[in-house]
Write a protein that holds these residues in place. Structure first.
Motif, PDB file in Angstrom:
ATOM      1  N   SER A  30     -37.658 -33.582 -12.656  1.00 56.77           N
ATOM      2  CA  SER A  30     -37.410 -34.164 -13.976  1.00 56.77           C
ATOM      3  C   SER A  30     -35.923 -34.093 -14.300  1.00 56.77           C
ATOM      4  CB  SER A  30     -38.211 -33.421 -15.052  1.00 56.77           C
ATOM      5  OG  SER A  30     -37.801 -32.073 -15.134  1.00 56.77           O
ATOM      6  N   PHE A  31     -35.525 -34.926 -15.267  1.00 60.63           N
ATOM      7  CA  PHE A  31     -34.106 -35.017 -15.624  1.00 60.63           C
ATOM      8  C   PHE A  31     -33.762 -33.945 -16.652  1.00 60.63           C
ATOM      9  CE2 PHE A  31     -30.482 -37.100 -17.885  1.00 60.63           C
ATOM     10  CZ  PHE A  31     -29.596 -37.089 -16.823  1.00 60.63           C
ATOM     11  N   HIS A  32     -33.549 -32.734 -16.143  1.00 56.58           N
ATOM     12  CA  HIS A  32     -33.167 -31.596 -16.968  1.00 56.58           C
ATOM     13  C   HIS A  32     -32.032 -30.851 -16.280  1.00 56.58           C
ATOM     14  CE1 HIS A  32     -37.089 -32.353 -18.833  1.00 56.58           C
ATOM     15  NE2 HIS A  32     -36.691 -31.599 -19.837  1.00 56.58           N
ATOM     16  N   PRO A  33     -31.263 -30.065 -17.034  1.00 61.15           N
ATOM     17  CA  PRO A  33     -30.203 -29.272 -16.410  1.00 61.15           C
ATOM     18  C   PRO A  33     -30.773 -28.352 -15.330  1.00 61.15           C
ATOM     19  CG  PRO A  33     -29.975 -29.244 -18.801  1.00 61.15           C
ATOM     20  CD  PRO A  33     -31.284 -29.908 -18.503  1.00 61.15           C
ATOM     21  N   SER A  34     -30.019 -28.170 -14.254  1.00 66.15           N
ATOM     22  CA  SER A  34     -30.486 -27.325 -13.152  1.00 66.15           C
ATOM     23  C   SER A  34     -30.758 -25.899 -13.622  1.00 66.15           C
ATOM     24  CB  SER A  34     -29.462 -27.320 -12.020  1.00 66.15           C
ATOM     25  OG  SER A  34     -28.206 -26.841 -12.490  1.00 66.15           O
ATOM     26  N   SER A  35     -29.980 -25.427 -14.601  1.00 71.48           N
ATOM     27  CA  SER A  35     -30.191 -24.065 -15.109  1.00 71.48           C
ATOM     28  C   SER A  35     -31.550 -23.925 -15.774  1.00 71.48           C
ATOM     29  CB  SER A  35     -29.080 -23.694 -16.098  1.00 71.48           C
ATOM     30  OG  SER A  35     -29.064 -24.605 -17.192  1.00 71.48           O
ATOM     31  N   ARG A  58     -20.999 -16.476 -29.052  1.00 70.35           N
ATOM     32  CA  ARG A  58     -20.395 -17.609 -28.364  1.00 70.35           C
ATOM     33  C   ARG A  58     -20.595 -18.865 -29.185  1.00 70.35           C
ATOM     34  NH1 ARG A  58     -22.631 -17.815 -22.321  1.00 70.35           N
ATOM     35  NH2 ARG A  58     -21.095 -19.482 -22.201  1.00 70.35           N
ATOM     36  N   VAL A  59     -19.655 -19.765 -29.094  1.00 70.58           N
ATOM     37  CA  VAL A  59     -19.793 -21.068 -29.725  1.00 70.58           C
ATOM     38  C   VAL A  59     -20.818 -21.872 -28.929  1.00 70.58           C
ATOM     39  CG1 VAL A  59     -18.619 -23.228 -30.279  1.00 70.58           C
ATOM     40  CG2 VAL A  59     -17.444 -21.056 -30.609  1.00 70.58           C
ATOM     41  N   THR A  60     -21.692 -22.565 -29.629  1.00 71.76           N
ATOM     42  CA  THR A  60     -22.680 -23.407 -28.961  1.00 71.76           C
ATOM     43  C   THR A  60     -22.227 -24.858 -29.012  1.00 71.76           C
ATOM     44  OG1 THR A  60     -24.444 -21.885 -29.611  1.00 71.76           O
ATOM     45  CG2 THR A  60     -25.100 -24.087 -28.898  1.00 71.76           C
ATOM     46  N   PHE A  61     -22.115 -25.464 -27.861  1.00 67.63           N
ATOM     47  CA  PHE A  61     -21.757 -26.876 -27.775  1.00 67.63           C
ATOM     48  C   PHE A  61     -23.035 -27.669 -27.543  1.00 67.63           C
ATOM     49  CE2 PHE A  61     -20.471 -30.751 -25.590  1.00 67.63           C
ATOM     50  CZ  PHE A  61     -19.381 -31.165 -26.352  1.00 67.63           C
ATOM     51  N   VAL A  62     -23.436 -28.471 -28.542  1.00 72.84           N
ATOM     52  CA  VAL A  62     -24.705 -29.189 -28.500  1.00 72.84           C
ATOM     53  C   VAL A  62     -24.453 -30.659 -28.192  1.00 72.84           C
ATOM     54  CG1 VAL A  62     -26.802 -29.780 -29.755  1.00 72.84           C
ATOM     55  CG2 VAL A  62     -25.658 -27.601 -30.210  1.00 72.84           C
ATOM     56  N   SER A  63     -25.173 -31.182 -27.226  1.00 74.30           N
ATOM     57  CA  SER A  63     -25.053 -32.596 -26.886  1.00 74.30           C
ATOM     58  C   SER A  63     -26.357 -33.072 -26.256  1.00 74.30           C
ATOM     59  CB  SER A  63     -23.883 -32.827 -25.923  1.00 74.30           C
ATOM     60  OG  SER A  63     -24.158 -32.237 -24.659  1.00 74.30           O
ATOM     61  N   GLN A  64     -26.430 -34.372 -26.031  1.00 76.93           N
ATOM     62  CA  GLN A  64     -27.579 -34.940 -25.322  1.00 76.93           C
ATOM     63  C   GLN A  64     -27.321 -34.814 -23.825  1.00 76.93           C
ATOM     64  OE1 GLN A  64     -30.222 -36.664 -27.166  1.00 76.93           O
ATOM     65  NE2 GLN A  64     -31.311 -36.308 -25.260  1.00 76.93           N
ATOM     66  N   THR A  76     -25.886 -37.525 -17.155  1.00 72.95           N
ATOM     67  CA  THR A  76     -25.315 -37.273 -15.830  1.00 72.95           C
ATOM     68  C   THR A  76     -23.896 -36.717 -15.887  1.00 72.95           C
ATOM     69  OG1 THR A  76     -24.643 -39.607 -15.757  1.00 72.95           O
ATOM     70  CG2 THR A  76     -26.730 -39.016 -14.688  1.00 72.95           C
ATOM     71  N   TYR A  77     -23.215 -36.873 -17.020  1.00 73.12           N
ATOM     72  CA  TYR A  77     -21.841 -36.387 -17.125  1.00 73.12           C
ATOM     73  C   TYR A  77     -21.739 -35.012 -17.798  1.00 73.12           C
ATOM     74  CZ  TYR A  77     -20.680 -41.221 -15.991  1.00 73.12           C
ATOM     75  OH  TYR A  77     -20.590 -42.437 -15.374  1.00 73.12           O
ATOM     76  N   SER A  78     -22.860 -34.400 -18.098  1.00 76.21           N
ATOM     77  CA  SER A  78     -22.827 -33.129 -18.825  1.00 76.21           C
ATOM     78  C   SER A  78     -22.088 -32.043 -18.051  1.00 76.21           C
ATOM     79  CB  SER A  78     -24.254 -32.662 -19.135  1.00 76.21           C
ATOM     80  OG  SER A  78     -24.869 -33.526 -20.071  1.00 76.21           O
ATOM     81  N   HIS A  79     -22.257 -32.003 -16.742  1.00 78.02           N
ATOM     82  CA  HIS A  79     -21.579 -30.974 -15.946  1.00 78.02           C
ATOM     83  C   HIS A  79     -20.068 -31.149 -16.010  1.00 78.02           C
ATOM     84  CE1 HIS A  79     -20.945 -27.985 -12.837  1.00 78.02           C
ATOM     85  NE2 HIS A  79     -20.202 -28.853 -12.177  1.00 78.02           N
ATOM     86  N   GLN A  80     -19.591 -32.417 -15.940  1.00 79.67           N
ATOM     87  CA  GLN A  80     -18.153 -32.656 -16.029  1.00 79.67           C
ATOM     88  C   GLN A  80     -17.599 -32.262 -17.393  1.00 79.67           C
ATOM     89  OE1 GLN A  80     -20.403 -34.502 -14.507  1.00 79.67           O
ATOM     90  NE2 GLN A  80     -19.508 -36.138 -13.227  1.00 79.67           N
ATOM     91  N   ILE A  81     -18.389 -32.513 -18.448  1.00 84.89           N
ATOM     92  CA  ILE A  81     -17.955 -32.128 -19.794  1.00 84.89           C
ATOM     93  C   ILE A  81     -17.810 -30.616 -19.882  1.00 84.89           C
ATOM     94  CG2 ILE A  81     -18.673 -32.043 -22.220  1.00 84.89           C
ATOM     95  CD1 ILE A  81     -19.974 -34.784 -21.793  1.00 84.89           C
ATOM     96  N   PRO A 100     -16.020 -18.768 -23.241  1.00 88.02           N
ATOM     97  CA  PRO A 100     -16.270 -20.220 -23.204  1.00 88.02           C
ATOM     98  C   PRO A 100     -17.560 -20.557 -23.946  1.00 88.02           C
ATOM     99  CG  PRO A 100     -15.709 -19.391 -21.032  1.00 88.02           C
ATOM    100  CD  PRO A 100     -15.917 -18.193 -21.897  1.00 88.02           C
ATOM    101  N   PRO A 101     -17.706 -21.799 -24.388  1.00 84.60           N
ATOM    102  CA  PRO A 101     -18.905 -22.164 -25.161  1.00 84.60           C
ATOM    103  C   PRO A 101     -20.168 -22.167 -24.309  1.00 84.60           C
ATOM    104  CG  PRO A 101     -17.637 -24.113 -24.622  1.00 84.60           C
ATOM    105  CD  PRO A 101     -16.811 -22.943 -24.192  1.00 84.60           C
ATOM    106  N   MET A 102     -21.274 -21.994 -24.988  1.00 87.51           N
ATOM    107  CA  MET A 102     -22.574 -22.073 -24.333  1.00 87.51           C
ATOM    108  C   MET A 102     -23.095 -23.496 -24.503  1.00 87.51           C
ATOM    109  SD  MET A 102     -25.972 -19.742 -24.962  1.00 87.51           S
ATOM    110  CE  MET A 102     -25.945 -20.052 -26.727  1.00 87.51           C
ATOM    111  N   MET A 103     -23.404 -24.150 -23.401  1.00 91.64           N
ATOM    112  CA  MET A 103     -23.897 -25.519 -23.452  1.00 91.64           C
ATOM    113  C   MET A 103     -25.359 -25.528 -23.880  1.00 91.64           C
ATOM    114  SD  MET A 103     -21.280 -27.352 -22.577  1.00 91.64           S
ATOM    115  CE  MET A 103     -21.972 -28.949 -22.162  1.00 91.64           C
ATOM    116  N   SER A 104     -25.662 -26.384 -24.828  1.00 86.67           N
ATOM    117  CA  SER A 104     -27.032 -26.532 -25.308  1.00 86.67           C
ATOM    118  C   SER A 104     -27.326 -28.020 -25.441  1.00 86.67           C
ATOM    119  CB  SER A 104     -27.209 -25.830 -26.656  1.00 86.67           C
ATOM    120  OG  SER A 104     -28.525 -25.975 -27.121  1.00 86.67           O
ATOM    121  N   PHE A 105     -28.542 -28.412 -25.084  1.00 90.76           N
ATOM    122  CA  PHE A 105     -28.855 -29.835 -25.044  1.00 90.76           C
ATOM    123  C   PHE A 105     -30.046 -30.145 -25.952  1.00 90.76           C
ATOM    124  CE2 PHE A 105     -27.136 -28.628 -20.882  1.00 90.76           C
ATOM    125  CZ  PHE A 105     -25.982 -29.410 -20.888  1.00 90.76           C
TER     126      PHE A 105
END
Length: 487
Positions: free
Chosen positions: A344-349, A417-423, A426-431, A455-460
């Protein structure tokens, strides 16, 4: 998705003769005949003791009433203006009712669990605020069970067992729609007054808000508006805390003072409407106790399951051994393998964390080495069926190899940590790479701000899924038929 899959999805969305819903329990997807689905909802709405039909949409009149209530609270310094702004919904959505089919009770003509979809409705924010007030108080009540881990902890504290113990569970029939408004409100008021945290003025305001949420609980079904006049709707943020408050009052009034309870009951733990109890006595005395508490209130009735050896509570199968309890994960016969697919299309983590969380759940619930190994093998197979590579599964197993008991696994604390929220895309890793590379600019410019030191914690955000496109609260409209007259 391919063009063929997209076209099939569009076709399914346009089919008004079927309704697609998740099952009430087990994670299955149920395809229902729309006429049968509508008939089941109409059957429930025809109960005049729970629902009445309104002449039209009451949103505007209810808005004016709530606005006056909140304005008075601001002027009386009960709430701040910022709290008023948070509670107030300027453009509320009309709540919709739908049902979740209970295929575990009847797979052919399943009854439905009514849910009111109230996100964005007039009282949605008020219910959220009230839940934050009531929930901490509910957690201090005598029989409260927070979750499976809390239940297992309570069970582990039971002393030497006796052969005379009965394992039993009680279930309150249709609790959410059975609570009378007056008694439910009084139960919450009692909790608020006894806690000593709020003034009488604040308590009265909370009770006023709760009364409004309960008495103005309207919704729409097929362009008709209804008002629920008894109980509370599943779907409201405050519903679990409200139900818990009422049941705590019921127990204080009718259960704990019962002579048979005092003589025979060694444990009475409740998760909302489900009760686990240990009974030092025979089945006859337990049945008499059940019958006695079933006649003390006209709306609250219990069903009972009892056994001398084995019982199921929440997602735990409890077996009584000679001197202790054995526990393991319980899977309902109607359960489906709904674990996240590895492709499925989810982050590898996220996908790597699924085996760890599921293996941890096995080790947390099972308390016997042979059972742990057996359940881990079953879980490994379920994950394998969803496409998880052997390497990922082995890594997950190695991480939980030293786990033992409900409180042994320690979480990795990352600090603030600051949470960086986005959708997610495919470019999420580069961001994330760009953010990490340049984060030192914020850290060096603002050394006094602790949250910038890491560094910020990525959240989707959760994206759209096939399920979200096919499962809707509102019944699809029936296509209009037109008659054309020829020349």
């Amino acid at each position: 998705m391919s063009k063929i899959e997209t076209a099939a999805l569009v076709e399914l969305q346009s089919m008004s003769n079927i309704t697609i819903k998740p099952s009430d329990k087990g994670g299955a997807i149920v395809i229902l005949d729309t006429d049968k689905y509508i008939t089941e909802i109409e059957r429930q709405l025809s109960d005049p003791s729970v629902y009445i039909r309104l002449r039209g949409d009451p949103t505007e009149s209810f808005k004016r009433e709530l606005n006056l209530m909140l304005q008075d609270a601001v002027q009386s310094n009960i709430i701040t203006f910022s709290t008023f702004q948070y509670i107030w919904v300027e453009f509320p959505l009309v709540p919709l009712i739908y049902i979740l089919p209970k295929i575990h009770k009847d797979p052919i003509n399943p009854p439905g669990r009514p849910i009111v979809a109230g996100v964005g409705s007039l009282t949605s924010r008020a219910a959220e605020v009230l839940d934050k007030v009531i929930s901490p108080l509910v957690q201090q009540t005598r029989s409260y069970v927070r979750d499976t881990t809390d239940f297992l902890q309570k069970l582990s504290e039971i002393g030497q067992l006796s052969d005379e113990f009965l394992l039993a569970t009680f279930d309150v029939t249709s609790l959410y729609t059975s609570i009378p408004h007056v008694e439910g409100i009084n139960a919450v008021k009692k909790l608020l007054c006894e806690c000593g945290q709020y003034s009488s003025v604040e308590v009265n305001f909370f009770v006023q808000i709760l009364s409004f949420i309960l008495q103005k609980n309207f919704f729409k079904f097929q362009d008709k508006f209804y008002l629920q006049i008894r109980g509370t709707a599943m779907g409201s943020k405050v519903a679990p805390a409200y139900a818990n408050s009422f049941m705590s009052w019921f127990e204080e009034e009718h259960v704990y003072s019962n002579a048979l309870f005092t003589r025979h009951c060694c444990a009475w733990w409740r998760y909302i409407d489900d009760v686990f109890l240990l009974w030092r006595g025979d089945l006859e005395s337990l049945s008499v106790f059940r019958d006695e508490i079933n006649v003390v209130h006209q709306d609250i009735k219990f069903t009972m399951t009892a056994d001398t050896h084995k019982i199921v509570f929440l997602d735990v199968e409890i077996t009584k051994n000679i001197d202790r309890f054995h526990t393991r994960i319980y899977t309902k016969p109607t359960d489906r393998n709904q674990l996240l697919r590895y492709d499925s299309f989810h982050p590898s983590s996220v996908k790597k964390s699924v085996p760890i969380s599921q293996f941890t759940r096995v080790c947390r619930i099972a308390n016997d080495e042979d059972t742990v190994n057996d359940d881990l093998n079953k879980m490994e197979k379920k994950l394998g069926d969803r496409g998880y590579p052997k390497k990922v599964l082995q890594e997950g197993l190695s991480k939980v190899s030293n786990y033992s008991g409900p409180n042994k696994m320690k979480k990795n604390r990352m600090g603030q940590r600051v949470t960086f929220v986005s959708q997610y895309h495919t470019y999420s890793h580069q961001i994330q790479t760009v953010l990490n590379r340049h984060w030192h600019l914020l850290r060096e410019s603002y050394p006094s701000i602790s949250t910038f030191q890491q560094p910020p914690m990525m959240s989707f955000r959760r994206g759209g899924t096939i399920g979200s496109k096919l499962v809707r609260a509102e019944v699809p409209p029936v296509p209009k038929r037109f008659t054309f007259l020829g020349p």
